[in-house]
Design an enzyme around this catalytic site. Structure first.
Site, short mmCIF file in Angstrom:
data_model
loop_
_atom_site.label_atom_id
_atom_site.label_comp_id
_atom_site.label_asym_id
_atom_site.label_seq_id
_atom_site.Cartn_x
_atom_site.Cartn_y
_atom_site.Cartn_z
N LYS A 68 0.81 -1.23 0.00
CA LYS A 68 0.00 0.00 0.00
C LYS A 68 0.84 1.28 0.00
O LYS A 68 0.48 2.26 -0.63
CB LYS A 68 -0.96 0.00 1.19
CG LYS A 68 -2.07 -1.04 1.01
CD LYS A 68 -3.07 -1.00 2.14
CE LYS A 68 -4.05 -2.15 1.99
NZ LYS A 68 -5.05 -2.21 3.06
N ASP A 105 -10.23 1.98 2.14
CA ASP A 105 -10.37 1.21 3.38
C ASP A 105 -11.21 1.96 4.42
O ASP A 105 -12.08 1.39 5.07
CB ASP A 105 -9.00 0.91 4.00
CG ASP A 105 -8.27 -0.21 3.28
OD1 ASP A 105 -8.94 -1.03 2.61
OD2 ASP A 105 -7.03 -0.28 3.39
#
Ligand code: NDP
Length: 277
Positions: A68, A105
Site C-alpha cells: 500500500k 479502506d
C-alpha cells in the site's frame, strides 16, 4: 490481453484473497464485463509488475499487504483521503493515461459501521489499536464523522504519536502506549493491529469498553478472532470483524473504476453464511 477490461489485486500473500470473488459478483450484479484476478507480487517486483499490467491494457488494481505504501508513491495523482493516509489500496487508469491512487479502506469501514451495523460515530470516544497502514487509512474518514475523540494506542508508542500528530488538524486525536489506557473507557474499540492474524491480543486493561460500547476487528477469519472473543467477554453490544469492511472497500473501488455502485448487503450475508459461525 483480451478485450474484456482487466482488474487485479496485487499482494503477498494473496492466495486466500476474497477480492476476485467479490468483484466477479459485483460485475454480474451490475452487468459489467470485466475480469479480476489475484496475483502474487512481492514488494521488490511491485513497480515492474504494475507498469506491465497497465501497459498490457489493465484498467485498475487493488494493492494489499505489503504494497500500500509503494502504491502511494507510484500513483501520479492521489485522492485527498489517499494523500492524507500515505497508503493506497486502489489504482485506477485515467483517460489521459495517468494513474490515480485512492484509499477506500476508511470509507469501507465507516460504511460498514454506520450503514450495516447502525453504530453512530458522532461525539463518540473511539480507541484504535495499532498504528500501521490500516490505521492510517481509517483515521481520516473516522474523524470526518466528528467523534468526540480518537485515541490511537500502539506497541511502538512513537508510531501512535506521529500518526496522531499527522491527523491533528482534522479533530481531537492523541497517541499513546497500551499502559496509558488504564482508567479510560471508549464507546468503540477498533482493532487495527495484525495481532489477530497470529491469534494474539494487544495488552488491554479491564474496563476499557464503555457500557453499551461496541468492538470491531479489522481482521476477519472463518471463526471468531482473538479480539472478537475478547469483545464478547467484555459484553460488547456488538462484536464484529472486518468482513463487511472488506466488501464495502471493494464496492468503493468498483465504483471508482466503473462509475456504478454495487449493492453489498446480500453479498455480505452470503459470505457470512459461508463461514460457519
Ligand atoms: P501493519 O503491518 O501496517 O501494522 C500492524 C500493526 O499491528 C502495528 O501497529 C503493530 O504494532 C501492531 N501489532 C502487530 N502484532 C501485534 C501484537 N502482537 N500486539 C500488539 N500490536 C501488534 O498492518 P496493517 O495496518 O496493514 O493491517 C492491520 C490489520 O488490518 C490486519 O489484520 C489486516 O488484515 C487488517 N485489514 C483489514 C482490512 C479489511 O478490509 N477488513 C483492510 C486493511 C487491513 P508495531 O507498530 O508496534 O509493530
Amino acid at each position: 490481453m483480451s478485450d474484456i477490461d482487466q482488474y487485479a489485486v496485487f499482494g503477498s500473500p494473496i492466495k486466500h484473497s476474497k477480492s476476485p470473488r467479490i468483484h466477479k459478483l459485483f460485475a454480474e450484479q451490475t452487468n459489467q464485463a470485466l475480469q479480476y484476478s489475484a496475483e502474487l507480487v512481492p514488494a521488490e517486483q511491485f513497480e515492474q509488475r504494475v507498469k506491465a499490467f497497465f501497459a498490457q491494457g489493465g484498467r485498475g488494481l487493488n494493492c494489499t499487504v505489503p504494497l500500500k505504501e509503494l502504491a502511494w508513491t507510484y500513483a501520479d495523482q492521489l485522492t485527498e483521503r489517499a494523500e492524507l493516509s500515505k497508503a493506497v489500496n486502489t489504482l485506477a487508469l485515467q483517460e489521459d493515461g495517468s494513474i490515480l491512487g485512492d484509499n477506500t479502506d476508511g470509507i469501507g469501514l465507516v460504511t460498514d459501521l454506520m450503514d450495516n451495523h447502525a453504530i453512530g460515530l458522532k461525539q463518540k470516544k473511539i480507541l484504535i489499536l495499532g498504528a500501521g497502514g490500516a490505521s492510517r487509512g481509517i483515521i481520516g474518514p473516522l474523524l470526518d464523522q466528528q467523534p468526540q475523540l480518537i485515541t490511537v494506542a500502539n506497541r511502538t508508542v512513537a508510531k501512535a504519536k506521529i500518526l496522531a500528530q499527522e491527523f491533528s488538524h482534522k479533530g481531537t486525536i492523541n497517541g499513546c502506549g497500551y499502559d496509558e489506557l488504564t482508567g479510560q473507557s471508549f464507546d468503540l474499540i477498533l482493532n487495527a493491529t495484525s495481532a489477530s492474524l497470529s491469534d494474539e491480543l494487544p495488552p488491554l486493561a479491564a474496563g476499557l469498553l464503555a457500557e453499551q460500547g461496541s468492538c470491531y476487528d479489522l481482521a476477519y477469519a472463518n471463526k471468531a478472532t482473538t479480539f472478537v472473543r475478547w469483545a464478547r467477554e467484555q459484553q460488547a453490544e456488538k462484536s464484529l470483524d472486518g468482513l463487511g469492511m472488506l466488501v464495502e472497500q471493494a464496492a468503493e473501488a468498483f465504483y471508482l473504476w466503473r462509475g456504478v455502485r454495487p449493492k453489498t448487503e446480500e453479498l455480505i450475508q452470503q459470505l457470512e453464511a459461508e463461514r460457519g459461525e
